[in-house]
Design an enzyme around this catalytic site. Structure first.
Site, PDB file in Angstrom:
ATOM      1  N   ASN A   1       0.801  -1.122   0.158  1.00 38.50           N
ATOM      2  CA  ASN A   1       0.160   0.061  -0.035  1.00 38.50           C
ATOM      3  C   ASN A   1       0.626   1.325   0.072  1.00 38.50           C
ATOM      4  O   ASN A   1       0.556   2.168  -0.795  1.00 38.50           O
ATOM      5  CB  ASN A   1      -0.919   0.205   1.290  1.00 38.50           C
TER       6      ASN A   1
ATOM      7  N   ASN B   1      -6.220   5.826   8.651  1.00 39.25           N
ATOM      8  CA  ASN B   1      -5.449   4.203   8.744  1.00 39.25           C
ATOM      9  C   ASN B   1      -6.374   3.344   7.572  1.00 39.25           C
ATOM     10  O   ASN B   1      -7.622   3.805   7.492  1.00 39.25           O
ATOM     11  CB  ASN B   1      -6.044   3.477  10.211  1.00 39.25           C
TER      12      ASN B   1
ATOM     13  N   HIS C   1      -8.265  -0.404   7.085  1.00 41.17           N
ATOM     14  CA  HIS C   1      -8.190  -1.738   7.725  1.00 41.17           C
ATOM     15  C   HIS C   1      -8.902  -2.823   6.620  1.00 41.17           C
ATOM     16  O   HIS C   1      -9.892  -2.349   5.944  1.00 41.17           O
ATOM     17  CB  HIS C   1      -9.438  -1.550   9.052  1.00 41.17           C
TER      18      HIS C   1
ATOM     19  N   GLU D   1      -7.615  -2.253  -1.782  1.00 44.02           N
ATOM     20  CA  GLU D   1      -6.712  -1.106  -1.003  1.00 44.02           C
ATOM     21  C   GLU D   1      -5.986  -0.351  -2.071  1.00 44.02           C
ATOM     22  O   GLU D   1      -5.787   0.869  -2.063  1.00 44.02           O
ATOM     23  CB  GLU D   1      -5.897  -1.906   0.002  1.00 44.02           C
TER      24      GLU D   1
END
Ligand code: GAR
Length: 186
Positions: free
Chosen positions: A13, A100, A102, A172
């Site tokens: 990522n 963040n 998840h 993501e």
């Protein structure tokens, strides 16, 4: 805007985010920091010419990481596969400026111990027909900050925890960098 990425692992990522911001006039990745001296994310950062910083949990808890972020005049902190609990003092230093990702649809499959493959194993064990990603602001309550963005993917009965993980990671990679850029405009 100066962004810092915190990551504990491979950093796929982080790589997508560095790729994205290499061509953005809105923000730059000014630092990649990791609690693992051998984390894959560090080599990826070097490839992009992004400065790196490593620290131990003890140092982080003693304020060393916060000091480094302040010294580097960081505006936004991005958690991209960062697996330690961020100290409250650090969270408070970046109010609504810490994000963040998840690997599930919060509020399901969140909380302590729910990270990486543990999440996908729980989704598989529950027989859930859907999983996805959640991008959220970080507050002092683990996985409970304001949700900014979610995307879902269908899970087939024949999917394994591993293939669920692959589907989620693809989401993501598709969305995280763009969602971060959108936040910088607020
Ligand atoms: C990502 O799937 C991220 O959502 C997850 O760790 C992986 C890191 O992959 N984060 C968590 O589980 C946090 N609770 P990467 O190092 O290849 O980016």
């Amino acid at each position: 805007m100066r962004l810092a990425i915190l990551a504990s692992g491979s950093g796929s990522n982080a790589e997508k985010i560095m790729e994205h911001f290499a061509h953005s006039s809105k923000g730059e990745i000014a630092l990649v920091a990791s609690n693992k001296a051998d984390a894959g994310v560090l080599a990826r950062a070097e490839k992009f010419g992004v400065p790196t910083f490593t620290f131990t949990r003890k140092e982080m808890d003693a304020g060393v990481l916060l000091g480094k972020l302040q010294e580097e005049q960081i505006d936004w902190v991005i958690l991209a596969g960062f697996l330690l609990k961020v100290p409250d003092e650090l969270i408070r230093a970046f109010p609504d400026r810490m994000v963040n990702i998840h690997p599930a649809l919060l509020p399901n499959y969140g909380g302590k111990g729910m990270y990486g493959h543990h999440v996908h194993e729980a989704v598989k064990a529950a027989g859930d027909p859907v999983s996805g990603i959640t991008i959220h602001l970080v507050n002092e309550h683990y996985d409970e900050g304001k949700i900014i963005f979610q995307a879902a993917t269908a899970i087939a009965p024949e999917d394994s925890a591993e293939t669920i993980g692959q589907k989620v990671l693809a989401l993501e990679h598709q969305y995280f960098a763009g969602v971060i850029e959108g936040l910088l405009y607020l």
